[in-house]
Design a protein around this motif. Structure first.
Motif, PDB file in Angstrom:
ATOM      1  N   GLY A  36      52.848 -35.563  11.552  1.00 62.95           N
ATOM      2  CA  GLY A  36      51.413 -35.422  11.764  1.00 62.95           C
ATOM      3  C   GLY A  36      50.591 -35.578  10.502  1.00 62.95           C
ATOM      4  O   GLY A  36      49.390 -35.392  10.514  1.00 62.95           O
ATOM      5  N   PRO A  42      45.293 -35.802   9.197  1.00 61.77           N
ATOM      6  CA  PRO A  42      44.141 -36.170  10.023  1.00 61.77           C
ATOM      7  C   PRO A  42      43.441 -34.909  10.534  1.00 61.77           C
ATOM      8  O   PRO A  42      44.078 -33.893  10.795  1.00 61.77           O
ATOM      9  CB  PRO A  42      44.763 -36.966  11.175  1.00 61.77           C
ATOM     10  N   LEU A  43      42.131 -34.975  10.649  1.00 67.57           N
ATOM     11  CA  LEU A  43      41.347 -33.825  11.069  1.00 67.57           C
ATOM     12  C   LEU A  43      40.881 -33.987  12.511  1.00 67.57           C
ATOM     13  O   LEU A  43      40.468 -35.067  12.918  1.00 67.57           O
ATOM     14  CB  LEU A  43      40.140 -33.651  10.151  1.00 67.57           C
ATOM     15  N   CYS A  44      40.911 -32.886  13.243  1.00 67.62           N
ATOM     16  CA  CYS A  44      40.447 -32.908  14.632  1.00 67.62           C
ATOM     17  C   CYS A  44      38.911 -32.886  14.635  1.00 67.62           C
ATOM     18  O   CYS A  44      38.286 -32.508  13.643  1.00 67.62           O
ATOM     19  CB  CYS A  44      41.024 -31.747  15.415  1.00 67.62           C
ATOM     20  N   PRO A  45      38.284 -33.256  15.736  1.00 72.87           N
ATOM     21  CA  PRO A  45      36.811 -33.298  15.798  1.00 72.87           C
ATOM     22  C   PRO A  45      36.148 -31.960  15.462  1.00 72.87           C
ATOM     23  O   PRO A  45      35.085 -31.935  14.839  1.00 72.87           O
ATOM     24  CB  PRO A  45      36.524 -33.712  17.243  1.00 72.87           C
ATOM     25  N   GLU A  46      36.769 -30.848  15.854  1.00 77.38           N
ATOM     26  CA  GLU A  46      36.184 -29.545  15.562  1.00 77.38           C
ATOM     27  C   GLU A  46      36.124 -29.286  14.054  1.00 77.38           C
ATOM     28  O   GLU A  46      35.131 -28.748  13.547  1.00 77.38           O
ATOM     29  CB  GLU A  46      36.976 -28.419  16.252  1.00 77.38           C
ATOM     30  N   ASN A  81      52.368 -24.940  14.240  1.00 77.68           N
ATOM     31  CA  ASN A  81      52.032 -25.731  13.049  1.00 77.68           C
ATOM     32  C   ASN A  81      53.224 -26.110  12.180  1.00 77.68           C
ATOM     33  O   ASN A  81      53.091 -26.925  11.280  1.00 77.68           O
ATOM     34  CB  ASN A  81      50.979 -25.011  12.204  1.00 77.68           C
TER      35      ASN A  81
END
Length: 144
Positions: free
Chosen positions: A30, A46-50, A120
């Motif tokens: 990831g 990578p970052l999530c939209p939140e 995680n």
């Protein structure tokens, strides 16, 4: 100017320090390991939209407070006023205790700075997960 980063090759040693090839260790967890022109290695997650929305909110707050865009040396999240790193860690550990978290996990957090969960751990280098697990085991051995 943004420097161009290149991905670490599959057959290169894993940058996490495990001693294994990247493809046998952190590949597919990831995140990717990237390298700049000076040979410095960085983990790219990578970052999530939140999270992206939260970062934009922090950016806007910085601009409102300082009247300008932040620079690369500006803190992403300003430290709570008057709190040292140790005090912040103590506050986090106290919150973990109030939440009823296993004391072995709190000990491991204090020792490693990590919070490892089933959700995680696949995103972390094996050596970080192993360091955290060793701290949990150390706590349990001390208490028996």
């Amino acid at each position: 100017m943004n420097e161009q980063l290149t991905r670490v090759g599959r057959n290169e040693p894993c940058p996490c320090g495990s001693g294994m090839k990247y493809k046998r260790c952190c590949w597919g967890k990831g995140f990717t390991w990237q390298q700049n022109s000076r040979g410095e290695v960085f983990r790219s997650v990578p970052l999530c939209p939140e999270v992206l929305a939260l970062l934009e909110q922090q950016r806007q707050q910085y601009i409102a407070t300082h009247g300008k865009e932040s620079d690369p040396d500006s803190p992403l999240f300003p430290e709570p006023a008057g709190m040292s790193d140790e005090e912040i860690i103590n506050e986090m550990a106290a919150s973990m205790e109030l939440a009823g978290l296993d004391r072995a996990y709190i000990y491991a957090f204090r020792k490693t700075g990590l919070i490892v969960t089933e959700l995680n751990q696949h995103l972390m280098p094996d050596c970080d997960v192993a360091e955290w697990a060793a701290a949990v085991e150390e706590y349990r051995l001390q208490r028996n």
